[in-house]
Design an enzyme around this catalytic site. Structure first.
Site, PDB file in Angstrom:
ATOM      1  N   CYS A 241       0.874  -1.202   0.158  1.00  0.00           N
ATOM      2  CA  CYS A 241      -0.069  -0.083   0.074  1.00  0.00           C
ATOM      3  C   CYS A 241       1.009   1.112   0.143  1.00  0.00           C
ATOM      4  O   CYS A 241       2.182   1.096  -0.077  1.00  0.00           O
ATOM      5  CB  CYS A 241      -1.000  -0.087   1.030  1.00  0.00           C
ATOM      6  SG  CYS A 241      -0.319   0.221   2.903  1.00  0.00           S
TER       7      CYS A 241
ATOM      8  N   CYS B 222       3.800  -0.522  -8.620  1.00  0.00           N
ATOM      9  CA  CYS B 222       4.366  -1.870  -8.721  1.00  0.00           C
ATOM     10  C   CYS B 222       4.844  -2.444  -9.863  1.00  0.00           C
ATOM     11  O   CYS B 222       4.219  -2.540 -10.982  1.00  0.00           O
ATOM     12  CB  CYS B 222       3.193  -2.872  -8.306  1.00  0.00           C
ATOM     13  SG  CYS B 222       3.811  -4.382  -7.354  1.00  0.00           S
TER      14      CYS B 222
ATOM     15  N   CYS C 195      -2.169   1.452  -4.244  1.00  0.00           N
ATOM     16  CA  CYS C 195      -0.917   2.373  -4.764  1.00  0.00           C
ATOM     17  C   CYS C 195      -0.897   2.379  -6.252  1.00  0.00           C
ATOM     18  O   CYS C 195       0.185   2.753  -6.699  1.00  0.00           O
ATOM     19  CB  CYS C 195       0.126   1.427  -4.273  1.00  0.00           C
ATOM     20  SG  CYS C 195       0.398  -0.150  -4.279  1.00  0.00           S
TER      21      CYS C 195
END
Length: 137
Positions: A11, A89, A85
């Site tokens: 997160c 990633c 988020c």
């Protein structure tokens, strides 16, 4: 020996949702899963309300420290769970990715964090039931 799956919870601040998810996965898997967590912009401390909410469940996340999510952590994980988020990633082929839409507990009171905590527990329990049978095959 069966492969112990590795799960990474990510997160933004690695101070609430991902820490609670990691706490549940660690407790509920009984050590059968390697658990990591990280954040795209790690905070300075674990959210004290998240700590209290998890303590009600008998899980102590108070010793956690927000960590930066690294490319290596993603690469070395079998399952990557993101929580608000966005697209920060890195993507590696062959990994299982899920995005869990969960409210951020930051700035919320305990009675508002409990439903978030309970949602995380349900999701972790479901994920665990999916990944552990595969690792024991």
């Amino acid at each position: 020996m069966a492969h112990a799956p590795t799960v990474l919870f990510v997160c933004i601040h690695n101070a609430g949702r991902s820490q609670m998810a990691a706490g549940y996965m660690t407790a509920l898997s009984g050590g059968a899963v390697t658990v990591r967590s990280g954040g795209s912009e790690p905070g300075h401390e674990i959210n004290p309300v998240a700590i209290r909410a998890m303590a009600e469940e008998g899980i102590d996340i108070s010793q956690g420290v927000p960590q930066l999510m690294t490319t290596e952590a993603v690469r070395d994980s079998d399952v990557v769970i993101t929580m608000g988020c966005g697209d920060v990633c890195p993507i590696f082929p062959g990994k299982r990715y899920e995005d869990w839409e969960l409210a951020d507990p930051k700035g919320r009171q305990l009675d508002e964090v409990r439903p978030i905590r309970d949602d995380i527990r349900a999701r972790v329990t479901a994920l665990l039931s999916e990944i552990l049978p595969l690792s024991r095959a």
